[in-house]
Design a protein around this motif. Structure first.
Motif, PDB file in Angstrom:
ATOM      1  N   TRP A 233      -4.466  -5.424   0.500  1.00  0.00           N
ATOM      2  CA  TRP A 233      -5.159  -4.345   1.204  1.00  0.00           C
ATOM      3  C   TRP A 233      -6.382  -3.823   0.444  1.00  0.00           C
ATOM      4  N   ASN A 234      -6.697  -4.400  -0.713  1.00  0.00           N
ATOM      5  CA  ASN A 234      -7.735  -3.832  -1.591  1.00  0.00           C
ATOM      6  C   ASN A 234      -9.050  -4.606  -1.535  1.00  0.00           C
ATOM      7  N   ASN A 235      -9.344  -5.203  -0.430  1.00  0.00           N
ATOM      8  CA  ASN A 235     -10.543  -6.033  -0.321  1.00  0.00           C
ATOM      9  C   ASN A 235     -11.837  -5.253  -0.579  1.00  0.00           C
ATOM     10  N   HIS A 236     -11.837  -3.939  -0.321  1.00  0.00           N
ATOM     11  CA  HIS A 236     -13.069  -3.164  -0.465  1.00  0.00           C
ATOM     12  C   HIS A 236     -13.525  -3.045  -1.921  1.00  0.00           C
ATOM     13  N   ASN A 237     -12.631  -3.339  -2.865  1.00  0.00           N
ATOM     14  CA  ASN A 237     -13.029  -3.306  -4.278  1.00  0.00           C
ATOM     15  C   ASN A 237     -13.407  -4.683  -4.824  1.00  0.00           C
TER      16      ASN A 237
ATOM     17  N   HIS B  78       0.852  -1.190   0.000  1.00  0.00           N
ATOM     18  CA  HIS B  78       0.000   0.000   0.000  1.00  0.00           C
ATOM     19  C   HIS B  78       0.892   1.245   0.000  1.00  0.00           C
TER      20      HIS B  78
ATOM     21  N   THR C 197      -6.916  -9.304  -4.294  1.00  0.00           N
ATOM     22  CA  THR C 197      -6.235  -9.349  -3.000  1.00  0.00           C
ATOM     23  C   THR C 197      -5.054 -10.316  -2.989  1.00  0.00           C
TER      24      THR C 197
ATOM     25  N   GLU D 106      -6.369  -9.960 -11.129  1.00  0.00           N
ATOM     26  CA  GLU D 106      -7.511  -9.171 -10.667  1.00  0.00           C
ATOM     27  C   GLU D 106      -8.807  -9.977 -10.650  1.00  0.00           C
TER      28      GLU D 106
ATOM     29  N   PHE E 106     -16.079   1.226  -8.605  1.00  0.00           N
ATOM     30  CA  PHE E 106     -14.668   1.521  -8.346  1.00  0.00           C
ATOM     31  C   PHE E 106     -14.298   2.913  -8.848  1.00  0.00           C
TER      32      PHE E 106
ATOM     33  N   ARG F  84      -2.806  -7.424  -4.254  1.00  0.00           N
ATOM     34  CA  ARG F  84      -2.994  -6.203  -3.455  1.00  0.00           C
ATOM     35  C   ARG F  84      -3.817  -6.581  -2.223  1.00  0.00           C
TER      36      ARG F  84
END
Length: 444
Positions: A357-361, A119, A352, A396, A318, A355
């Motif tokens: 840390w990108n779980n919210h997407n 991040h 994830t 992705e 997004f 990335r």
């Protein structure tokens, strides 16, 4: 009187028998009776109502008309490579990646061993793991490919991919492209693979468009050289994709990823007729489609001289561009400014594995329902072209390529169960056919 009625009944019976016999005889005729067999070459025959450039057919170049601007049906061909209905649609484009490698073909793993991207905020980054993946059991994806961690250089893999694209009815492969000697941060140069991709696509009547990726030093001037290189080297290949513009011109189509990184003033030098080194009106002219991420990019794309915009991202919400609820307004802007709007539908999103840390997407696939919702949203705005994100962007989790269930000591991969590995190929075909049917109604 009775005698007359008897004669009338006999005559009626004989007439009925004659009609019945004639109809049965017609039903027994085969399609080829009285006609020359269509095959080989059936894959080049136009559908009823299509307008086809015979000069381009002579060297096996097939164009896709801009449907709302030129009154014709969706461009369809029938491949003769397999049994059953093998129709493919040139107004369904799908993003494709060739950056994968393994020890058998490349001497090492590439991209399957993707680094865990930290991040940008050091405090947040400290809470997540670092390092990179260790194939073959641990790969940089939340799903596991049915072909395993393959190499994009493997001819058998390439053939399988073309077979899957044909099964999905996607007529245009949009190839992620870097200039010779250049690559993304996690891979190595792959421009030398383009001839094999074109040849493999050509065998199944699939066309290839180019997805120009950002690279260090990319500018309007270097893109000028890139376009010249691509057209000079590949423009005469039978699989090279061309699109019929609103002016009736048949031109190559290029997607420009992260186009917003270059200011519109610079693009204007390349893409407007009065530009300092304009491509317009030259042998290297084309249809150039920019990426819309933020709302303000609409005006930048217009000012830059682009011919249209696409949304790419498969995560609804997004970005402004990837949010289904904004597509109607974007399409209205494009219609008002004579631009293409190309929405991008995807089966889900989860990155994830690279990335963390990108779980919210993350967007759950919901057994295909997310994909169908996205495709329906795309068709609702009546686009000329729909793009699919993606065939094989495994990092992705947007791939429609066949995936297999996989469990290791440390990982449980996602899969398409309870459905079969080809679920998303079949859904793509279903909606490609629906797209074709709806276009016919739009043009009535």
């Amino acid at each position: 009187m009775a005698r007359l009625r008897k004669k009338a009944c006999v005559a009626l019976f004989l007439f009925t028998l004659f009609i019945f016999g004639t109809m049965m005889g017609l039903r027994t005729l085969k399609p080829s009776d009285g006609f020359n067999d269509l095959a080989p070459g059936l894959d080049l025959m136009p559908m009823v109502g299509e307008r086809v450039d015979r000069r381009s057919m002579s060297n096996n170049v097939v164009v896709s008309p801009g449907q709302a601007r030129a009154a014709s049906n969706t461009k369809v061909v029938f491949s003769n490579s397999g049994p059953g209905d093998r129709s493919i649609f040139y107004d369904v484009h799908i993003f494709y990646y060739v950056w994968y490698g393994n020890p058998q073909m490349d001497g090492k793993y590439m991209h399957w061993d993707h680094v865990l991207v930290p991040h940008w905020d050091p405090k947040i980054a400290a809470s997540y793991p670092k390092g990179r993946h260790t194939p073959p059991e641990d790969i940089g994806s939340s799903f596991y490919p049915e072909l395993g961690p393959y190499s994009s250089r493997d001819p058998d893999v390439l053939e399988s991919h073309m077979e899957q694209l044909e099964a999905a009815a996607a007529g245009v492969l949009v190839l992620s492209w870097y200039p010779p000697g250049l690559a993304d941060d996690n891979g190595e140069p792959t421009e030398d693979l383009v001839p094999a991709i074109l040849d493999a696509a050509h065998r199944r009547s699939i066309k290839v468009a180019f997805h120009l990726q950002p690279y260090k030093g990319r500018s309007d001037q270097t893109v000028h050289e890139n376009i010249k290189y691509i057209i000079d080297k590949y423009g005469k290949h039978g699989a090279f994709y061309r699109f019929q513009s609103s002016a009736g011109k048949v031109l190559p189509l290029f997607y420009v990823y992260d186009s917003y990184l270059t200011p519109p003033e610079a693009w204007s030098d390349l893409l407007t007729p009065a530009g300092a080194h304009s491509l317009r009106g030259t042998p290297y002219d084309g249809v150039f489609v920019a990426l819309i991420v933020e709302e303000r990019h609409k005006q930048d794309i217009l000012a830059g001289g682009f011919d249209g915009m696409y949304t790419y991202f498969a995560s609804n919400g997004f970005s402004f561009g990837s949010s289904h609820q904004n597509w109607k307004a974007i399409k209205a802007f494009c219609d008002g400014n004579n631009l293409l709007f190309v929405p991008s539908a995807g089966p889900g999103y989860i990155d994830t594995s690279v990335r963390p840390w990108n779980n919210h997407n993350t967007r759950n696939r919901v057994n295909g329902r997310y994909y169908e919702t996205a495709l329906q949203a795309a068709l609702t705005v009546r686009p000329e072209v729909v793009t699919v994100t993606s065939f094989n962007e495994w990092h992705e989790g947007t791939q429609i390529e066949r995936a297999a269930p996989k469990k290791t000591v440390t990982r449980l991969y996602l899969d398409y169960q309870p459905h079969q590995p080809d679920l998303y190929l079949q859904l793509t075909r279903k909606w490609a056919e629906q797209f074709n049917k709806e276009k016919e109604q739009w043009l009535m």
